[in-house]
Design an enzyme around this catalytic site. Sequence first.
Site, PDB file in Angstrom:
ATOM      1  N   SER A 147       0.855  -1.191   0.000  1.00  0.00           N
ATOM      2  CA  SER A 147       0.000   0.000   0.000  1.00  0.00           C
ATOM      3  C   SER A 147       0.878   1.223   0.000  1.00  0.00           C
ATOM      4  O   SER A 147       2.016   1.196   0.495  1.00  0.00           O
ATOM      5  CB  SER A 147      -0.904   0.013   1.235  1.00  0.00           C
ATOM      6  OG  SER A 147      -1.544   1.271   1.391  1.00  0.00           O
ATOM      7  N   TYR A 160      -1.084  -1.340  10.320  1.00  0.00           N
ATOM      8  CA  TYR A 160      -1.224  -1.591   8.891  1.00  0.00           C
ATOM      9  C   TYR A 160       0.007  -1.103   8.121  1.00  0.00           C
ATOM     10  O   TYR A 160       0.556  -1.815   7.265  1.00  0.00           O
ATOM     11  CB  TYR A 160      -2.489  -0.893   8.376  1.00  0.00           C
ATOM     12  CG  TYR A 160      -2.840  -1.179   6.943  1.00  0.00           C
ATOM     13  CD1 TYR A 160      -3.452  -2.379   6.585  1.00  0.00           C
ATOM     14  CD2 TYR A 160      -2.604  -0.243   5.943  1.00  0.00           C
ATOM     15  CE1 TYR A 160      -3.804  -2.635   5.263  1.00  0.00           C
ATOM     16  CE2 TYR A 160      -2.951  -0.489   4.626  1.00  0.00           C
ATOM     17  CZ  TYR A 160      -3.551  -1.694   4.291  1.00  0.00           C
ATOM     18  OH  TYR A 160      -3.890  -1.941   2.978  1.00  0.00           O
TER      19      TYR A 160
END
Length: 254
Positions: A147, A160
């Site tokens: 990401s 995350y």
Amino acid sequence: MFRLNGMNALVTGASGGIGSAIATALAGQGARVALSGSNGEKLRGFREQLMGEIGAPEHGDHVEITCDLSKSDQVEELIPATLDTLGSIDILVNNAGITRDNLGMRMKDDEWDEVIRINLESVFRLMRASAKPMMKARFGRVINITSVVGSTGNPGQMNYAAAKAGLTGMTKSFAQEVASRGITANCLAPGFIRTAMTSALDEKQTEAINARIPMGKMGSGEDIGAAATFLASREAGYITGETLHVNGGMAMLG
């Protein structure tokens, strides 16, 4: 160009969003795909959709393999189950992931542990298990979906961002270990992509996000699927240890 005829792929988190877009793109270029996820009903529905829209390649039907990546025993069984079903694994796409957002000072241990276990540890286990059959075949394509926040960070996502940044380092290390055997390992880092999650945003939130993106819009699942197809192809055989950012210019990272 970029045809995947005769190749077998495993895609985790394949029942929706980016995962289903990647699976559709690979199947569209001739790959036989094992669709993996924790929801068997959704997987079956997507497999039927895939068979109806694209059909099966010449070397066999697409299949679904249910796996809960939070359970290490199921993770350890996924590659063997894929080999039993498909006969080989040429492409591994580690797409599945979860979020458990919270500010760092408030983040609970289980919110940290669950994200690291599913988003990072399960990928390590699947890469480790796929290495031997790929090395024996002297061919393989490993694509880890990271990401943009793995490179930029994001408030409320220490867990995350840590997992996604960890994927990058892990992928580079693996790429160096297996490169001489014809195996590549790369990361694909989406920015803001239109999914069921982003469709829940209101107009003001969407406008604020789009204002951060030079292209003025979120990307689509097809954008990620196309990038994954390229990295999975034979033509990408001299690219390894890299991160391909697909974010509309939101973060122009070297």
